[in-house]
Design a protein around this motif. Structure first.
Motif, short mmCIF file in Angstrom:
data_model
loop_
_atom_site.label_atom_id
_atom_site.label_comp_id
_atom_site.label_asym_id
_atom_site.label_seq_id
_atom_site.Cartn_x
_atom_site.Cartn_y
_atom_site.Cartn_z
N TYR A 178 -0.50 28.65 15.50
CA TYR A 178 0.22 27.56 16.25
C TYR A 178 1.76 27.83 16.19
O TYR A 178 2.61 27.27 17.33
CB TYR A 178 0.29 26.17 15.27
CG TYR A 178 0.46 24.98 15.85
CD1 TYR A 178 0.13 24.34 16.73
CD2 TYR A 178 2.04 24.62 15.26
CE1 TYR A 178 0.67 22.81 17.31
CE2 TYR A 178 2.55 23.33 15.99
CZ TYR A 178 1.69 22.57 17.01
OH TYR A 178 2.28 21.35 17.11
N THR A 179 2.47 28.03 14.98
CA THR A 179 3.87 28.54 15.27
C THR A 179 4.34 29.29 16.07
O THR A 179 5.50 29.32 16.57
CB THR A 179 4.32 28.50 13.74
OG1 THR A 179 3.84 29.88 13.32
CG2 THR A 179 4.27 27.43 12.91
N GLU A 211 3.13 29.86 19.10
CA GLU A 211 2.88 29.07 20.69
C GLU A 211 3.80 27.97 20.55
O GLU A 211 4.08 27.66 21.70
CB GLU A 211 1.32 28.62 20.98
CG GLU A 211 0.37 29.79 20.69
CD GLU A 211 -1.03 29.31 20.83
OE1 GLU A 211 -1.42 28.32 21.03
OE2 GLU A 211 -2.04 30.27 21.15
N ARG A 212 4.02 27.16 19.46
CA ARG A 212 4.93 25.88 19.63
C ARG A 212 6.38 26.46 19.82
O ARG A 212 6.78 27.05 19.14
CB ARG A 212 4.70 25.17 18.30
CG ARG A 212 5.51 23.96 18.37
CD ARG A 212 5.14 22.96 19.43
NE ARG A 212 5.73 21.59 18.69
CZ ARG A 212 5.77 20.49 19.85
NH1 ARG A 212 5.21 20.54 20.88
NH2 ARG A 212 6.28 19.34 19.24
N ILE A 213 6.84 26.02 21.03
CA ILE A 213 8.18 26.18 21.45
C ILE A 213 9.27 25.01 21.15
O ILE A 213 8.87 23.96 21.54
CB ILE A 213 8.27 26.53 22.89
CG1 ILE A 213 7.50 27.76 23.28
CG2 ILE A 213 9.84 26.84 23.26
CD1 ILE A 213 7.69 29.13 22.26
N LEU A 214 10.11 25.14 20.34
CA LEU A 214 11.15 24.06 19.95
C LEU A 214 12.28 24.74 20.25
O LEU A 214 12.90 25.89 19.93
CB LEU A 214 11.03 23.51 18.63
CG LEU A 214 9.85 22.76 18.48
CD1 LEU A 214 9.86 22.31 17.00
CD2 LEU A 214 9.58 21.30 19.27
N PRO A 259 9.79 30.10 19.98
CA PRO A 259 8.75 29.67 19.13
C PRO A 259 9.10 29.19 17.64
O PRO A 259 10.08 29.76 17.14
CB PRO A 259 7.92 31.04 18.92
CG PRO A 259 8.36 31.79 20.08
CD PRO A 259 9.77 31.53 20.25
N VAL A 260 8.20 28.11 17.09
CA VAL A 260 8.73 27.73 15.59
C VAL A 260 8.82 28.99 14.53
O VAL A 260 9.39 29.26 13.59
CB VAL A 260 7.79 26.82 15.26
CG1 VAL A 260 7.80 26.35 13.72
CG2 VAL A 260 7.96 25.52 16.07
N LEU A 262 2.63 21.82 11.44
CA LEU A 262 1.92 21.49 12.59
C LEU A 262 2.63 20.39 13.30
O LEU A 262 2.15 19.94 14.42
CB LEU A 262 0.41 21.13 12.32
CG LEU A 262 -0.43 22.48 11.72
CD1 LEU A 262 -1.76 22.08 11.23
CD2 LEU A 262 -0.72 23.35 13.17
N GLY A 263 3.49 19.63 12.60
CA GLY A 263 4.30 18.21 13.06
C GLY A 263 3.16 17.31 13.24
O GLY A 263 2.26 17.26 12.44
N ALA A 294 0.82 16.77 15.24
CA ALA A 294 -0.70 17.17 15.48
C ALA A 294 -1.29 17.41 14.07
O ALA A 294 -2.55 17.41 14.40
CB ALA A 294 -0.47 18.60 16.33
N HIS A 296 -7.13 19.64 13.83
CA HIS A 296 -6.57 20.89 12.91
C HIS A 296 -7.25 20.74 11.51
O HIS A 296 -7.70 19.75 11.17
CB HIS A 296 -5.00 20.92 12.96
CG HIS A 296 -4.44 21.01 14.37
ND1 HIS A 296 -4.24 22.22 14.92
CD2 HIS A 296 -3.99 20.04 15.27
CE1 HIS A 296 -3.63 22.02 16.00
NE2 HIS A 296 -3.56 20.99 16.33
#
Length: 387
Positions: free
Chosen positions: A268-269, A271-274, A278-279, A342-343, A345, A351
């Motif tokens: 997840y981290t 793929e997750r863009i912040l 990526p995280v 995961l925030g 989500a 999840h």
């Protein structure tokens, strides 16, 4: 050459060929049959009964028992790996196997007569007869000696009165291994479903182990023949011996839950863009995941050495307490941290982290709370009983 992120110390290289084969087989089963359905089972509060026959066919019920009783005659490290891979799927499924194997089949094998072994164990290994273990009562889970359930001898039978609480498998069990005070100390009895006066009430509204069947047992002048009494043990050493067997498997199970959470959050981290990256590229996320890998690695080595001690006949209950305490704490902390990474989500059962975190609230509590195991270790260190 990159390392396996879920086995940084190559623990797999310390396993025998048979142990690796067992782990790989159960891992495939978890990936193909458990993971696709377990989220929905958790949501619906249902145990996946359709998996029982498959678990039995794989030889996972009573896996360490001799083949003459339906077991697979596996070593205890293999049994631990079974628990690890099943709990990677869900604690509820591992709990089912633990109860059936360590808390129900084991006492019949260790404390029962040969007639009882042949009567019950082959069908239990085949998943045709499901068992539950009746020790805990609502007023004193950590103090089993205070149980109020009583068995009184009446001719060639026993009359049992009392109740048990938080009993895994109870709503679907065909037999219950029930411990009760007698004039001759605490003794165990096999009580069959349908016996007059024996009733089961399913426990609902659980927020933990939702994919597990849990219930309360009630005994109102339940008459049990002496042939159903476990003849070869008296006193608390009977049920406590069963719990040591089960706790051993529990030291392995949370490793699988923690690995599942780390695997999910690694993907997840990345793929997750912040903030444009990526995280997983942030220092804070890498430090957290590195710490997870450190704790998983330590737990793997702890349980493996515990298994080798057990196979050598050298394992002590205090060593089990140390591993159960360490590994459950490790897993619940990792599950919570992964939920955070995961925030928003992470609060959904799409999840795995929140499901594992909730399940581990039970795992860290049952068969000895964290505090109980800390005090067991403290007693070993000081020679002073602080209970």
């Amino acid at each position: 050459m990159s390392l396996n992120p879920f086995d940084l110390y190559d623990v797999a290289s310390l396993l025998t060929e048979e142990e690796r084969a067992v782990q790989e087989s159960v891992a495939r089963f978890t990936n193909e049959r458990v993971l696709p359905i377990i989220g929905d089972c958790f949501d619906q509060g249902q145990f996946p009964k359709e998996l029982i026959s498959e678990v039995a066919e794989m030889g996972l019920l009573g896996a360490t028992l001799p083949e003459q009783y339906g077991g697979s005659n596996l070593g205890y490290v293999s049994y631990g790996l079974i628990c690890q891979e099943l709990e990677r799927g869900d604690s509820g499924l591992r709990s089912f196997v633990s109860v059936q194997s360590s808390l129900c089949m084991y006492p019949i094998y260790a404390y029962g007569s040969e007639e009882q072994r042949m009567r019950w164990l082959p069908d239990m290994a085949a998943g045709k007869v499901i068992g539950c273990f009746g020790l805990t009562e609502s007023h004193g889970g950590s103090d089993p000696a205070s149980m109020k359930t009583r068995a009184t001898k009446d001719g060639d039978a026993w009359v049992i009165n009392g109740s048990k609480m938080w009993i895994t498998n109870a709503p679907m069990a065909d037999i219950a291994i029930v411990w009760a005070h007698t004039e001759d100390g605490i003794q165990g009895f096999v009580i069959e479903k349908g016996t007059p006066g024996f009733t089961v009430q399913e426990i609902k509204k659980k927020m933990s182990l939702r994919a597990s069947a849990t219930g309360a047992l009630f005994f109102d002048n339940v008459r049990v023949p002496d042939a159903n009494r476990l003849p070869n043990v008296k006193g608390l050493k009977g049920p406590l011996g069963c719990l040591t067997q089960a706790r051993y498997g529990i030291t392995w199970g949370p490793i699988g839950a923690a690995q599942a959470c780390l695997e999910e959050v690694l993907a997840y981290t990345k793929e997750r863009i912040l903030f444009g990256r990526p995280v997983a590229a942030t220092q804070s996320a890498q430090i957290k995941m590195a710490d997870m890998a450190r704790r998983i690695t330590a737990s793997q080595l702890l349980s493996l050495q515990l298994g080798r001690l057990k196979e050598a006949g050298k394992m002590e209950p205090t060593q089990v307490s140390l591993a159960k305490w360490n590994n459950c704490r490790m897993a619940i902390d990792i599950a919570r941290e992964c939920r955070d990474l995961l925030g928003g989500a992470g609060i959904t059962t799409e999840h795995a982290a929140i499901r594992h975190a909730l399940n581990l609230e039970s795992v860290i509590t049952y068969e000895g709370t964290e505090t109980v195991h800390q005090l067991v270790v403290g007693r070993e260190l000081t020679g002073i009983n602080a209970f």
